[in-house]
Design a protein around this motif. Structure first.
Motif, PDB file in Angstrom:
ATOM      1  N   ASP A   7       2.258  -8.824   1.889  1.00 48.27           N
ATOM      2  CA  ASP A   7       0.831  -9.113   1.763  1.00 48.27           C
ATOM      3  C   ASP A   7       0.480 -10.470   2.380  1.00 48.27           C
ATOM      4  O   ASP A   7      -0.637 -10.961   2.228  1.00 48.27           O
ATOM      5  CB  ASP A   7       0.381  -9.048   0.300  1.00 48.27           C
ATOM      6  CG  ASP A   7       1.176  -9.998  -0.603  1.00 48.27           C
ATOM      7  OD1 ASP A   7       2.018 -10.775  -0.082  1.00 48.27           O
ATOM      8  OD2 ASP A   7       0.955  -9.958  -1.825  1.00 48.27           O
TER       9      ASP A   7
ATOM     10  N   ASP B 169      -3.364   2.992   8.749  1.00 48.11           N
ATOM     11  CA  ASP B 169      -3.441   2.347  10.060  1.00 48.11           C
ATOM     12  C   ASP B 169      -2.919   3.207  11.202  1.00 48.11           C
ATOM     13  O   ASP B 169      -2.971   2.817  12.363  1.00 48.11           O
ATOM     14  CB  ASP B 169      -2.676   1.012  10.044  1.00 48.11           C
ATOM     15  CG  ASP B 169      -1.208   1.190   9.683  1.00 48.11           C
ATOM     16  OD1 ASP B 169      -0.722   2.332   9.687  1.00 48.11           O
ATOM     17  OD2 ASP B 169      -0.548   0.174   9.398  1.00 48.11           O
TER      18      ASP B 169
ATOM     19  N   ALA C  92       0.778  -6.145   6.487  1.00 49.09           N
ATOM     20  CA  ALA C  92      -0.010  -4.910   6.412  1.00 49.09           C
ATOM     21  C   ALA C  92      -1.466  -5.244   6.142  1.00 49.09           C
ATOM     22  O   ALA C  92      -1.807  -5.787   5.095  1.00 49.09           O
ATOM     23  CB  ALA C  92       0.534  -3.997   5.324  1.00 49.09           C
TER      24      ALA C  92
ATOM     25  N   SER D  89       2.340   2.681  10.883  1.00 48.06           N
ATOM     26  CA  SER D  89       3.466   2.887   9.972  1.00 48.06           C
ATOM     27  C   SER D  89       3.121   3.874   8.871  1.00 48.06           C
ATOM     28  O   SER D  89       3.930   4.744   8.531  1.00 48.06           O
ATOM     29  CB  SER D  89       3.885   1.550   9.357  1.00 48.06           C
ATOM     30  OG  SER D  89       4.276   0.629  10.342  1.00 48.06           O
TER      31      SER D  89
ATOM     32  N   PHE E 299       6.925  -4.139   4.126  1.00 46.35           N
ATOM     33  CA  PHE E 299       5.613  -4.741   4.310  1.00 46.35           C
ATOM     34  C   PHE E 299       5.491  -6.007   3.462  1.00 46.35           C
ATOM     35  O   PHE E 299       6.220  -6.192   2.474  1.00 46.35           O
ATOM     36  CB  PHE E 299       4.498  -3.768   3.905  1.00 46.35           C
ATOM     37  CG  PHE E 299       4.518  -2.465   4.642  1.00 46.35           C
ATOM     38  CD1 PHE E 299       4.128  -2.391   5.973  1.00 46.35           C
ATOM     39  CD2 PHE E 299       4.916  -1.294   4.011  1.00 46.35           C
ATOM     40  CE1 PHE E 299       4.143  -1.197   6.656  1.00 46.35           C
ATOM     41  CE2 PHE E 299       4.940  -0.096   4.683  1.00 46.35           C
ATOM     42  CZ  PHE E 299       4.548  -0.045   6.016  1.00 46.35           C
TER      43      PHE E 299
ATOM     44  N   ASP F 121       3.881 -11.566   9.777  1.00 49.07           N
ATOM     45  CA  ASP F 121       5.182 -10.986   9.462  1.00 49.07           C
ATOM     46  C   ASP F 121       6.130 -12.041   8.896  1.00 49.07           C
ATOM     47  O   ASP F 121       6.078 -13.217   9.288  1.00 49.07           O
ATOM     48  CB  ASP F 121       5.812 -10.362  10.711  1.00 49.07           C
ATOM     49  CG  ASP F 121       4.990  -9.226  11.280  1.00 49.07           C
ATOM     50  OD1 ASP F 121       4.048  -8.774  10.597  1.00 49.07           O
ATOM     51  OD2 ASP F 121       5.294  -8.779  12.404  1.00 49.07           O
TER      52      ASP F 121
ATOM     53  N   PHE G 108      -3.422  -4.200   2.803  1.00 47.53           N
ATOM     54  CA  PHE G 108      -2.442  -3.837   1.791  1.00 47.53           C
ATOM     55  C   PHE G 108      -2.682  -4.696   0.560  1.00 47.53           C
ATOM     56  O   PHE G 108      -2.559  -5.915   0.615  1.00 47.53           O
ATOM     57  CB  PHE G 108      -1.030  -4.052   2.338  1.00 47.53           C
ATOM     58  CG  PHE G 108       0.060  -3.567   1.427  1.00 47.53           C
ATOM     59  CD1 PHE G 108       0.362  -2.219   1.335  1.00 47.53           C
ATOM     60  CD2 PHE G 108       0.794  -4.464   0.669  1.00 47.53           C
ATOM     61  CE1 PHE G 108       1.381  -1.768   0.507  1.00 47.53           C
ATOM     62  CE2 PHE G 108       1.809  -4.023  -0.163  1.00 47.53           C
ATOM     63  CZ  PHE G 108       2.103  -2.675  -0.241  1.00 47.53           C
TER      64      PHE G 108
ATOM     65  N   GLY H  16      -4.302   0.484   0.205  1.00 45.74           N
ATOM     66  CA  GLY H  16      -4.312  -0.051   1.553  1.00 45.74           C
ATOM     67  C   GLY H  16      -5.099   0.822   2.500  1.00 45.74           C
ATOM     68  O   GLY H  16      -5.674   1.847   2.116  1.00 45.74           O
TER      69      GLY H  16
END
Length: 265
Positions: free
Chosen positions: A22, A63, A37, A66, A20, A26, A40, A60
């Motif tokens: 922050d 969701d 994420a 994951s 992941f 991606d 997160f 976090g």
């Protein structure tokens, strides 16, 4: 705006790997895609100048993609190995490793989770070897104990709460399962999960647990339950006839004897 973002690489004890970031999208670094994420939020890393463990708090939003509520509740994330890396998101270039360590127990509050990440230095704080104590430091039925422990199988009759249920088919003496374990078996929502038994009340066939189960217990849930031990010499000798394997030091003088000093006549 700072170009630096954090990458978090998780390896759970079941060998599942998750990555992941922050960042708001991606990032792919060294061939690994780190998913953005939502919610997160890692805290700042607290560092010591000596060998005390560095730590960080991770939080976090669950969701259900994951990081699922089911996995968090069943402890699959507890003890996961984590590597936190700082990266320049504009060039996807790794700058430095900030922290490597392990997740502590994960806490869930509504749809959010929090967990403490402790660095590898925490391994240096773990005791090595045995601790001298009056009580036995073996677990009933393990190789050091040597007692042949078998389970009593039963089904839940009435659910009192997420910490307590009754099973009328149990016939053990009062308190026999205190300090033991209960494992729910195939057919129960908690199948495969093991919980510590706080107390067994024979008069009402009630089993009380120390911690709530992640999934609701329902009548007819099957389970195996194991006898417990308070790890005293008396229980080892009188209940289990296993005193030759007792792993405590019951004859060491305590504080009372030390303070009293030598008695002369």
């Amino acid at each position: 705006e700072s170009p630096y973002r954090h990458l978090n690489w998780f390896t759970r004890k079941d060998a599942e790997v998750f990555a992941f970031t922050d960042h708001d999208k991606d990032l792919t670094v060294s061939g690994v895609t780190y998913l953005s994420a939502i919610g997160f939020a890692p805290s700042a890393v607290e560092r010591g100048s000596n060998l005390t463990a560095d730590n960080q708090t991770l939080s976090g939003i669950i969701d259900d993609a994951s990081i699922t509520a089911a996995d968090l509740r069943t402890g699959k994330w507890d003890g996961a190995r984590v590597e936190i890396i700082e990266v320049d998101w504009s060039t996807s270039t790794k700058e430095r490793t900030i922290l490597v360590g392990f997740l502590g127990q994960v806490e869930i509050r509504q749809d959010q989770y929090t967990a403490t990440l402790t660095s590898l230095e925490s391994e240096l704080q773990k005791p090595i070897g045995r601790t001298i104590a009056l009580r036995c430091d073996a677990d009933l039925g393990d190789t050091r104990c040597g007692y042949s422990l078998s389970a009593d199988s039963a089904t839940v009759t009435v659910v009192n709460s997420d910490l307590s249920f009754t099973a009328t088919s149990l016939t053990a003496a009062d308190g026999a399962y205190n300090g033991g374990k209960v494992t729910f078996t195939t057919g129960a929502a908690n199948a495969g999960l093991t919980f510590d038994v706080k107390r067994y009340i024979a008069a009402t066939d009630t089993v009380e647990l120390y911690e709530p189960t992640p999934y609701t217990i329902v009548p007819t849930d099957p389970f195996d339950i194991y006898l417990g031990c308070d790890k005293t010499l008396e229980t080892c000798r009188d209940t289990y006839s296993n005193v030759d394997n007792f792993r405590g030091f019951p004859h060491l003088p305590g504080v009372k004897e030390i303070v009293a000093g030598t008695v002369t006549s």
